[in-house]
Enzyme design. Structure first.
Site, PDB file in Angstrom:
ATOM      1  N   CYS A 218     -17.219 -51.371  13.816  1.00 48.89           N
ATOM      2  CA  CYS A 218     -16.525 -51.326  12.510  1.00 48.89           C
ATOM      3  C   CYS A 218     -15.408 -50.309  12.455  1.00 48.89           C
ATOM      4  O   CYS A 218     -14.797 -50.110  11.384  1.00 48.89           O
ATOM      5  CB  CYS A 218     -17.542 -51.081  11.411  1.00 48.89           C
ATOM      6  SG  CYS A 218     -18.635 -52.478  11.151  1.00 48.89           S
ATOM      7  N   GLY A 219     -15.131 -49.645  13.554  1.00 51.02           N
ATOM      8  CA  GLY A 219     -13.913 -48.870  13.688  1.00 51.02           C
ATOM      9  C   GLY A 219     -13.954 -47.434  13.229  1.00 51.02           C
ATOM     10  O   GLY A 219     -12.957 -46.720  13.364  1.00 51.02           O
ATOM     11  N   GLU A 220     -15.093 -46.951  12.718  1.00 51.42           N
ATOM     12  CA  GLU A 220     -15.110 -45.595  12.178  1.00 51.42           C
ATOM     13  C   GLU A 220     -15.434 -44.532  13.216  1.00 51.42           C
ATOM     14  O   GLU A 220     -15.267 -43.346  12.966  1.00 51.42           O
ATOM     15  CB  GLU A 220     -16.102 -45.481  11.007  1.00 51.42           C
ATOM     16  CG  GLU A 220     -17.560 -45.291  11.402  1.00 51.42           C
ATOM     17  CD  GLU A 220     -18.244 -46.575  11.816  1.00 51.42           C
ATOM     18  OE1 GLU A 220     -19.428 -46.524  12.165  1.00 51.42           O
ATOM     19  OE2 GLU A 220     -17.595 -47.632  11.756  1.00 51.42           O
TER      20      GLU A 220
ATOM     21  N   PRO B 114     -19.955 -47.802   7.739  1.00 51.02           N
ATOM     22  CA  PRO B 114     -20.488 -48.816   6.821  1.00 51.02           C
ATOM     23  C   PRO B 114     -21.926 -48.463   6.446  1.00 51.02           C
ATOM     24  O   PRO B 114     -22.704 -48.012   7.286  1.00 51.02           O
ATOM     25  CB  PRO B 114     -20.453 -50.109   7.638  1.00 51.02           C
ATOM     26  CG  PRO B 114     -19.547 -49.838   8.774  1.00 51.02           C
ATOM     27  CD  PRO B 114     -19.644 -48.379   9.064  1.00 51.02           C
ATOM     28  N   THR B 115     -22.250 -48.649   5.196  1.00 52.38           N
ATOM     29  CA  THR B 115     -23.631 -48.403   4.750  1.00 52.38           C
ATOM     30  C   THR B 115     -24.154 -49.626   4.016  1.00 52.38           C
ATOM     31  O   THR B 115     -24.942 -49.498   3.077  1.00 52.38           O
ATOM     32  CB  THR B 115     -23.694 -47.171   3.832  1.00 52.38           C
ATOM     33  OG1 THR B 115     -22.889 -47.414   2.667  1.00 52.38           O
ATOM     34  CG2 THR B 115     -23.199 -45.929   4.543  1.00 52.38           C
TER      35      THR B 115
ATOM     36  N   ASN C  96     -16.434 -48.091  17.856  1.00 52.34           N
ATOM     37  CA  ASN C  96     -17.601 -48.940  17.630  1.00 52.34           C
ATOM     38  C   ASN C  96     -17.174 -50.181  16.833  1.00 52.34           C
ATOM     39  O   ASN C  96     -16.011 -50.312  16.446  1.00 52.34           O
ATOM     40  CB  ASN C  96     -18.684 -48.147  16.899  1.00 52.34           C
ATOM     41  CG  ASN C  96     -18.293 -47.843  15.466  1.00 52.34           C
ATOM     42  OD1 ASN C  96     -17.136 -47.545  15.175  1.00 52.34           O
ATOM     43  ND2 ASN C  96     -19.242 -47.922  14.570  1.00 52.34           N
TER      44      ASN C  96
ATOM     45  N   ALA D 244     -26.594 -45.909  16.469  1.00 54.45           N
ATOM     46  CA  ALA D 244     -25.997 -47.103  15.874  1.00 54.45           C
ATOM     47  C   ALA D 244     -24.934 -47.722  16.758  1.00 54.45           C
ATOM     48  O   ALA D 244     -24.776 -48.939  16.779  1.00 54.45           O
ATOM     49  CB  ALA D 244     -25.393 -46.759  14.512  1.00 54.45           C
TER      50      ALA D 244
END
Length: 725
Positions: free
Chosen positions: A275-277, A417-418, A273, A91
């Site tokens: 979204c930061g996670e 994020p999902t 990445n 991802a």
């Protein structure tokens, strides 16, 4: 929920998302898969890594059942690409940006290759010399990080990821870089750097300076020399001001991340990445997947036995993904194989808490969430150690530096994020609360369809307070809070993201971060539209103090734009009077209008020049299409049809019909020559999304859905469109 209990069928929304984005298609664009076939494709491809092992047949079937029954879902690239010729299953990636023209453009090239295969990229621009500093090789001056970020952005714009996943980037600059002030304000205008999320990498030293109202130093990353000192509070206030304005830049607490770096011998974290996670070293990638926690509640408590089985199976699945992955460039393959990081996360946390009858924002809700996340991390560690005993630990493992027990994977957990996969699973996204409990969906012919959260509908019917009127009232108000028919207990349990205070959002993120999350968490701290800058400041300070590794805030409505037919003062009054009298007057146009021209492609890859003219308030008023093939006899009818359709669209605009409504009508055209209006609708939709004119909160893909901001990204809950995934 135990394995012998029946599973829900896929919802209509899930099928829509799968057909649009995930199912393989034939040359005409028709799906050639269903959910079972997709799950078989993914499970078979990932299990093939273990074909020489004794449990191969069992593990292949277990992988299938885990995905098919929605207990666990891997990230979107894995669902899309496993078992296909593309075969790129990761991802997210972080690519280095070196301080040289060769290094910069190598990174742009590598990023394009990543985006082409469906991945997102993170870049730190902190190594680049500041603007106007000297360049010895050319005797000139440097243009600075932002100028190159614009080049990265333009390159991303050309890569559409096969229509399934659009390019997404994270741009990071350290708080002590000399160009930090320009970076902080760079996205004040949301039409710039549209393929980037921007975040500031904040150090502990800076936060200490903020708390004590001290100056701090800006340092040239090339020379190591201090260029100037700034008052930390003033810089922090500017970050807060821009975050309040439209949510960007976000903040990343880089020292907190590096304290948990599992392989410090390989270097420091610089970026995440999009979204930061996921904190990653240069050239690392991560393979993500999420356990659906709503499936592990039995008689009001967590079924830890079943959850443990899924955790062990999911870790093995994600570890296998690394070995069957076709990475976009050799450097990524080498680094990923060296550390073998995976990101096992969760979705449906709110579903779990609802079934346990615990409010998301309560102390007991946070305690339950942290217990489950700690359990997942502990079991993931056991699983990784067990795999290492068979296949060996990750190659970069060094017992003199890495004091933990030898395991297969350097990192195990994150909460990502999902957005789209949770739509498939029909559960809340990641660790977020539900964004809405009853949604109003507009369908053909203007009919209204109410989409009611399944847990809420079950409770309402069982408790006897269900009614169509109440569901409509909840949809209209946007919340269950304050409806006297709903018992207070259930109002608290079904609080949505906007009903939960920023303080409570951050406490949930903090307790999860410190109880089982190796990397970081993608979560949005939702603020009401009336929130002040002091509210943002409080959120950032609390997040830092609680040990969060990054934070995204979003003030409701701060990215919305005026509707297209908004007029001012006397013109507005005139329009209202005319409408009330049953008359809508055509707007008279001046002799000169400003215009923008866009070069686009139709479905046959013919070049079309779309020209949109604007009034003084930048409302679109006329649309023209120009063709290089205007004089071709065989295409004369086509050209005429385009011209006629554009005239009708222009007329509709002059009668103050919003562009989004025009696009909806164009989209409904189909068949032979009528395909042309539908094509024009798609082109106009692309134009509106690219320029942020008129309805930035409307989904640029399906038009009928509205974009909401959660998990650090904008997403449409109707069709699954996401800016980041």
């Amino acid at each position: 929920m135990t394995k012998d209990m029946p599973r829900q069928q896929l919802t209509e929304t899930a099928e829509t998302v799968l057909e649009r984005r995930y199912y393989l298609k034939d040359e005409k664009g028709n799906p050639i898969e269903n959910w079972e076939i997709l799950c078989r494709r993914v499970a078979n491809a990932v299990a093939l890594v273990d074909q020489e092992l004794d449990d191969y047949d069992t593990i292949r079937d277990d992988f299938f059942n885990m995905i098919y029954h929605l207990d666990f879902l891997p990230n979107s690239p894995c669902l899309m690409n496993a078992g296909t010729d593309l075969g790129q299953l990761s991802a997210c990636f972080v690519l280095p940006v070196e301080d040289s023209m060769d290094g910069i453009f190598t990174s742009i090239r590598n990023g394009a290759l990543v985006h082409k295969t469906g991945g997102g990229t993170g870049y730190s621009f902190s190594r680049l010399r500041p603007k106007n500093s000297s360049v010895r090789s050319t005797q000139g001056v440097a243009s600075g990080p932002l100028s190159f970020a614009a080049v990265f952005d333009a390159a991303t714009e050309t890569i559409k990821q096969g229509g399934k996943r659009r390019g997404a980037n994270m741009g990071v600059l350290r708080i002590d870089h000399p160009d930090i002030m320009q970076f902080i304000v760079a996205k004040e205008d949301q039409t710039k750097y549209t393929n980037f999320n921007f975040s500031v990498a904040i150090t502990d030293l800076f936060m200490d300076a903020v708390k004590n109202d001290l100056d701090y130093d800006l340092v040239n990353p090339v020379t190591g020399k201090v260029t100037q000192s700034l008052r930390a509070v003033e810089v922090f206030n500017k970050i807060i001001d821009l975050a309040w304005h439209n949510g960007e830049p976000g903040v990343l607490f880089i020292d907190a991340a590096n304290r948990d770096n599992a392989t410090p011998q390989l270097g420091d974290f610089e970026a995440t990445n999009p979204c930061g996670e996921q904190w990653l070293l240069p050239y690392e990638s991560c393979n993500l997947g999420s356990i659906n926690l709503g499936h592990y509640v039995l008689e009001g408590d967590v079924d830890y036995e079943q959850l443990a089985k899924t955790v062990h199976l999911a870790v093995r699945f994600l570890d296998n993904v690394i070995d069957c992955n076709r990475f976009p460039i050799p450097e990524i393959a080498e680094m990923t194989q060296k550390t073998r990081k995976v990101g096992l996360g969760v979705m449906g946390l709110h579903d779990m808490l609802i079934q346990m009858e615990l409010p998301y924002a309560s102390e007991k809700g946070r305690e339950a969430a942290s217990n489950v996340m700690r359990f997942i991390r502990d079991e993931a560690e056991k699983a990784s150690v067990a795999i290492a005993e068979i296949k060996g630990p990750f190659p970069a493992y060094d017992p003199e530096i890495n004091t933990y027990k030898p395991r297969r994977n350097a990192a195990l957990t994150s909460i990502q994020p999902t957005g789209t996969v949770s739509m498939i699973a029909d559960c809340a996204s990641g660790c977020e609360p539900y964004f809405s409990i009853v949604m109003e969906k507009h369908v053909m012919d203007g009919d209204r369809l109410l989409m009611v959260n399944r847990h809420f509908e079950d409770v309402a019917r069982q408790e006897g307070f269900y009614s169509e009127k109440l569901m409509g009232d909840v949809a209209s108000s946007g919340t269950v809070i304050g409806h006297s028919q709903i018992p207070v207990k259930w109002q608290e349990i079904f609080r949505t993201a906007q009903d939960i205070s920023p303080h409570e959002h951050i406490h949930m993120q903090g307790i999860l971060q410190n109880n089982g999350v190796d990397s970081s968490i993608s979560k949005t701290i939702n603020l009401p539209s009336a929130a002040t800058r002091d509210d943002v400041r409080t959120a950032y300070m609390l997040g830092f103090d609680l040990g969060c590794k990054g934070l995204t805030v979003y003030r409701d409505g701060s990215r919305d734009h005026q509707v297209l037919n908004a007029t001012t003062s006397d013109k507005a009054n005139e329009a209202t009077v005319s409408a009330s009298a049953g008359l809508v007057r055509k707007t008279e146009l001046p002799d000169v209008l400003s215009a923008k021209r866009y070069r686009l492609k139709d479905i046959n890859q013919n070049t079309i020049y779309l020209i949109v003219c604007f009034d003084e308030n930048e409302n679109p008023m006329e649309v023209f299409a120009k063709f290089p093939f205007d004089n071709r006899v065989d295409l004369k009818d086509k050209s005429t049809m385009w011209t006629t359709t554009c005239r009708l669209v222009s007329l509709a605009l002059r009668y103050q019909i919003p562009m989004e409504e025009i696009i909806k009508q164009l989209d409904r055209s189909s068949g032979h020559m009528l395909d042309l209006p539908a094509q024009l609708g798609k082109l106009l939709k692309s134009f509106m999304a690219a320029t942020h004119h008129g309805f930035s909160s409307a989904c640029p893909e399906c038009s009928s859905g509205r974009l909401v901001f959660e998990e650090g990204c904008e997403i449409c809950h109707e069709c699954g469109y996401s800016k980041c995934s």
